[in-house]
Design an enzyme around this catalytic site. Structure first.
Site, PDB file in Angstrom:
ATOM      1  N   LYS A 175       2.559  -1.272  18.692  1.00 15.19           N
ATOM      2  CA  LYS A 175       1.555  -0.326  18.212  1.00 15.19           C
ATOM      3  C   LYS A 175       1.225  -0.659  16.767  1.00 15.19           C
ATOM      4  CE  LYS A 175       1.280   3.524  15.832  1.00 15.19           C
ATOM      5  NZ  LYS A 175      -0.064   3.345  15.275  1.00 15.19           N
ATOM      6  N   GLU A 250      12.442  -0.847   8.361  1.00 11.67           N
ATOM      7  CA  GLU A 250      12.192  -1.428   7.035  1.00 11.67           C
ATOM      8  C   GLU A 250      11.236  -0.485   6.328  1.00 11.67           C
ATOM      9  OE1 GLU A 250      13.571  -3.533   5.276  1.00 11.67           O
ATOM     10  OE2 GLU A 250      14.858  -4.335   6.851  1.00 11.67           O
ATOM     11  N   CYS A 284       5.571  -3.777   0.106  1.00  9.71           N
ATOM     12  CA  CYS A 284       6.819  -3.021  -0.061  1.00  9.71           C
ATOM     13  C   CYS A 284       7.681  -3.695  -1.129  1.00  9.71           C
ATOM     14  CB  CYS A 284       7.549  -2.856   1.256  1.00  9.71           C
ATOM     15  SG  CYS A 284       7.775  -4.374   2.135  1.00  9.71           S
ATOM     16  N   GLU A 384       7.833   5.869  -4.651  1.00  6.84           N
ATOM     17  CA  GLU A 384       6.988   4.741  -4.262  1.00  6.84           C
ATOM     18  C   GLU A 384       5.527   5.211  -4.253  1.00  6.84           C
ATOM     19  OE1 GLU A 384       7.012   3.323  -0.117  1.00  6.84           O
ATOM     20  OE2 GLU A 384       7.234   1.315  -0.934  1.00  6.84           O
TER      21      GLU A 384
HETATM   22  P1  NDP Z   1       3.606   5.323   8.130  1.00  4.94           P
HETATM   23  O1  NDP Z   1       5.080   5.250   8.047  1.00  4.94           O
HETATM   24  O2  NDP Z   1       2.992   6.625   8.426  1.00  4.94           O
HETATM   25  O3  NDP Z   1       3.072   4.304   9.263  1.00  4.94           O
HETATM   26  C1  NDP Z   1       3.725   3.139   9.696  1.00  4.94           C
HETATM   27  C2  NDP Z   1       3.574   3.023  11.208  1.00  4.94           C
HETATM   28  O4  NDP Z   1       4.246   4.113  11.843  1.00  4.94           O
HETATM   29  C3  NDP Z   1       2.107   3.118  11.667  1.00  4.94           C
HETATM   30  O5  NDP Z   1       1.899   2.315  12.799  1.00  4.94           O
HETATM   31  C4  NDP Z   1       2.001   4.584  12.042  1.00  4.94           C
HETATM   32  O6  NDP Z   1       0.937   4.880  12.897  1.00  4.94           O
HETATM   33  C5  NDP Z   1       3.345   4.816  12.703  1.00  4.94           C
HETATM   34  N1  NDP Z   1       3.733   6.216  12.804  1.00  4.94           N
HETATM   35  C6  NDP Z   1       3.285   7.267  12.061  1.00  4.94           C
HETATM   36  N2  NDP Z   1       3.887   8.412  12.479  1.00  4.94           N
HETATM   37  C7  NDP Z   1       4.715   8.076  13.494  1.00  4.94           C
HETATM   38  C8  NDP Z   1       5.602   8.802  14.328  1.00  4.94           C
HETATM   39  N3  NDP Z   1       5.745  10.113  14.193  1.00  4.94           N
HETATM   40  N4  NDP Z   1       6.324   8.144  15.267  1.00  4.94           N
HETATM   41  C9  NDP Z   1       6.204   6.806  15.406  1.00  4.94           C
HETATM   42  N5  NDP Z   1       5.351   6.068  14.652  1.00  4.94           N
HETATM   43  C10 NDP Z   1       4.629   6.682  13.706  1.00  4.94           C
HETATM   44  O7  NDP Z   1       2.983   4.739   6.833  1.00  4.94           O
HETATM   45  P2  NDP Z   1       1.481   4.940   6.289  1.00  4.94           P
HETATM   46  O8  NDP Z   1       0.654   3.882   6.875  1.00  4.94           O
HETATM   47  O9  NDP Z   1       0.983   6.328   6.492  1.00  4.94           O
HETATM   48  O10 NDP Z   1       1.691   4.737   4.752  1.00  4.94           O
HETATM   49  C11 NDP Z   1       2.257   5.792   3.995  1.00  4.94           C
HETATM   50  C12 NDP Z   1       3.216   5.254   2.971  1.00  4.94           C
HETATM   51  O11 NDP Z   1       4.232   4.503   3.630  1.00  4.94           O
HETATM   52  C13 NDP Z   1       2.640   4.263   1.979  1.00  4.94           C
HETATM   53  O12 NDP Z   1       2.022   4.895   0.921  1.00  4.94           O
HETATM   54  C14 NDP Z   1       3.865   3.526   1.555  1.00  4.94           C
HETATM   55  O13 NDP Z   1       4.556   4.261   0.591  1.00  4.94           O
HETATM   56  C15 NDP Z   1       4.689   3.456   2.806  1.00  4.94           C
HETATM   57  N6  NDP Z   1       4.524   2.181   3.519  1.00  4.94           N
HETATM   58  C16 NDP Z   1       5.497   1.258   3.407  1.00  4.94           C
HETATM   59  C17 NDP Z   1       5.359   0.041   4.006  1.00  4.94           C
HETATM   60  C18 NDP Z   1       6.395  -1.000   3.898  1.00  4.94           C
HETATM   61  O14 NDP Z   1       6.090  -2.177   4.106  1.00  4.94           O
HETATM   62  N7  NDP Z   1       7.635  -0.658   3.613  1.00  4.94           N
HETATM   63  C19 NDP Z   1       4.163  -0.325   4.766  1.00  4.94           C
HETATM   64  C20 NDP Z   1       3.179   0.739   4.845  1.00  4.94           C
HETATM   65  C21 NDP Z   1       3.386   1.930   4.237  1.00  4.94           C
HETATM   66  P3  NDP Z   1      -0.471   5.347  12.284  1.00  4.94           P
HETATM   67  O15 NDP Z   1      -0.982   4.234  11.479  1.00  4.94           O
HETATM   68  O16 NDP Z   1      -1.248   5.611  13.511  1.00  4.94           O
HETATM   69  O17 NDP Z   1      -0.191   6.581  11.478  1.00  4.94           O
END
Ligand code: NDP
Length: 485
Positions: A175, A250, A284, A384
């Site tokens: 996904k 991660e 990240c 962050e």
């Molecule tokens: P999320 O953790 O919300 O999203 C990451 C993935 O998880 C996406 O595919 C998302 O789907 C999915 N997801 C969201 N909610 C659920 C759930 N309840 N159960 C299972 N999967 C889920 O990150 P965001 O994209 O909203 O970013 C928010 C913050 O996260 C950023 O500002 C940053 O701080 C951090 N982040 C960190 C990353 C890293 O590499 N460590 C990468 C991206 C973000 P969907 O997109 O449909 O919501």
């Protein structure tokens, strides 16, 4: 008319069962719609998981060599589409074209690396106390694995999860993030063209709340690998632990550089700026704190601000721009809110807002922002932000600098700039980070070595390199005795 894209389930491209769609847009110009994508529901996830379940016995029984052949073809196909994929990534995700090319090449390298894993050793022969017994270890796949991935590396992260998952005999449901479904579709097309058998790899687009939740909850899923925020990651970890399945998370970082007075200033400046503002700070492993020793603080801060102000902001597709838009309206809002909060905590040295001018009106741009004399306990130093925001923190000496660097809940990556070998040794042994750089940028990874964080940055397993085998397989210990005696 916008392009319509579908899920890839059981070797076929299909709409969401309820016909619902959502749109992905260009962060550099929100009027540009990349396409309509399947807004999948639980029913669609069930179909994908069932297909993966059905395909599992045949796939796991195929030789790893044969599985590797498909990954090798995927590498060649992705390489032949490098420019097309990189440009699509820029349009959907906003990053610069140079970063997008680099990321696509990383995807190619990952496919090649894991294709070769198919012929490497997966176990040991261990002497038994009984000379007639042979003991060996081997590894078996987990089964059906769910991969839930973020928007910031929409090609590399899915590939560094799916390539090892597949080579070790698992079947996969991916996904991608809602902000970058097109990149997910492009990966599925590569695998389809490489001849992946139906059901072995499935792509389901849709929301985390609906698709993501089911990918963790479903009883036919045997492992979940996630990259994203701590809030979502922790929830996934709890659910997976309740179900007794393997999980890998991660998550975030608050990555420091320590700048010592004896450093090569030019190098430290260039790599601190690149780590903080490259890709608008949305890695990240981006640099979000610069811990400066007192005696170099004023000089270094002054030069950083001067250079930051001259960074060219603009659309990622323009080869001369280094600071592209952030990925979405939501991220734009949340980064600007963090900057507003920061104004009451520390001194704003540059940036802090949205660049003015017609060129920036329709994109999610933010100026490179630096705060000075940031208190260690403030949100600027602790949270962050995931945007182009750098916090400068003063330290009296190396000892205090390391304590400050470690004084956050995260532990993903870190760097030090110095020529002092004693300082390097001290830092390498005491720094609490999974990726430890010396005279390097906090961001930037090689695919053949383990990647992952300490403390709250991860669930403590590692990705990439051979470390991926630890997650995507289970160990079996075989005691082989002769019949009779
Ligand atoms: P999320 O953790 O919300 O999203 C990451 C993935 O998880 C996406 O595919 C998302 O789907 C999915 N997801 C969201 N909610 C659920 C759930 N309840 N159960 C299972 N999967 C889920 O990150 P965001 O994209 O909203 O970013 C928010 C913050 O996260 C950023 O500002 C940053 O701080 C951090 N982040 C960190 C990353 C890293 O590499 N460590 C990468 C991206 C973000 P969907 O997109 O449909 O919501």
């Amino acid at each position: 008319m916008t392009n319509a894209f579908r899920n890839f389930v059981n070797g076929r491209w299909s709409e969401a069962a309820n016909g619902a769609t959502f749109q992905s847009i260009n962060p550099a110009d929100a009027r540009d719609v990349v396409g309509d994508f399947a807004a999948s529901a639980v029913e669609d996830v069930h179909q994908a998981i069932d297909a993966a379940h059905e395909a599992l016995p045949k796939w796991r029984n195929l030789s790893a060599w044969a599985r590797g052949e498909i990954l090798r073809k995927a590498a060649d196909i992705l390489e032949s589409r490098l420019e097309e994929v990189a440009r699509a990534m820029v349009r959907e995700n906003g990053k610069t074209i140079a970063e997008a090319r680099g990321e696509t090449s990383r995807g190619v390298a990952l496919f090649r690396y894991y294709a070769a894993e198919g012929v490497r050793c997966v176990g040991d022969v261990v002497p038994s106390v009984n000379p007639r017994t042979m003991i060996y270890t081997t590894r078996v796949p987990l089964g059906v694995v769910s991969l839930v991935t973020p928007w910031n590396f929409p090609i590399a992260i899915p590939v560094w999860k799916l390539a090892p998952a597949l080579i070790y005999g698992n079947t996969v449901v991916l996904k991608p993030a809602t902000a970058t479904p097109h990149c997910g579709v492009l990966i599925a097309k590569v695998l389809e063209d490489a001849g992946i058998p139906p059901g072995v790899f499935n792509l389901v687009t849709g929301s985390g709340g609906e698709v993501g939740e089911e990918l963790v909850r479903n009883g036919k899923v045997h492992g979940i690998s996630f990259t994203g925020s701590n809030v979502v990651g922790r929830r996934i970890g709890v659910r997976a632990a309740e179900r007794g399945i393997k999980f890998q998370l991660e998550m975030g970082g608050k990555n420091p550089v320590i700048v010592m007075p004896d450093c090569d200033i030019e190098q430290a400046l260039t790599l601190t700026l690149r780590g903080a503002f490259g890709y608008a700070g949305q890695k990240c492993t981006a640099t979000s704190r610069a811990i400066l020793l007192d005696s170099i603080y004023d000089l270094f801060a002054g030069k950083l601000v001067e250079r930051a102000a001259s960074l060219k902001i603009g659309p990622g597709i323009d080869e001369s721009c280094v600071l592209p838009p952030v990925v979405s309206r939501e991220q734009h809002r949340s980064i600007l809110a963090a900057i507003e909060k920061g104004r009451s905590e520390a001194k704003l040295l540059c940036g802090g807002g949205v660049p003015s001018g017609e060129d920036y009106r329709n994109g999610f741009y933010i100026e490179p922002t630096i705060f000075g004399d940031v208190p260690a306990a403030s949100s600027l130093a602790q949270e962050e932000i995931f945007g182009p925001v750098l916090s400068l923190i003063r330290a009296r000496d190396l000892n205090e600098a390391i304590a400050l660097a470690n004084g956050v809940r995260y532990g993903l990556s870190a760097s030090i700039f110095t020529r002092d070998v004693n300082a390097v040794q001290e830092y390498c042994s005491r720094i609490e980070a999974g990726v430890v750089k010396v005279n390097g940028e906090t961001a930037g990874l090689e695919p053949q070595v383990p990647f992952g964080g300490m403390k709250e940055s991860s669930s403590h397993s590692r990705e990439q390199g051979r470390a991926a085998m630890e997650f995507f397989t289970s160990v079996k210990t075989v005691y082989l005795d002769r019949a009779g005696n």
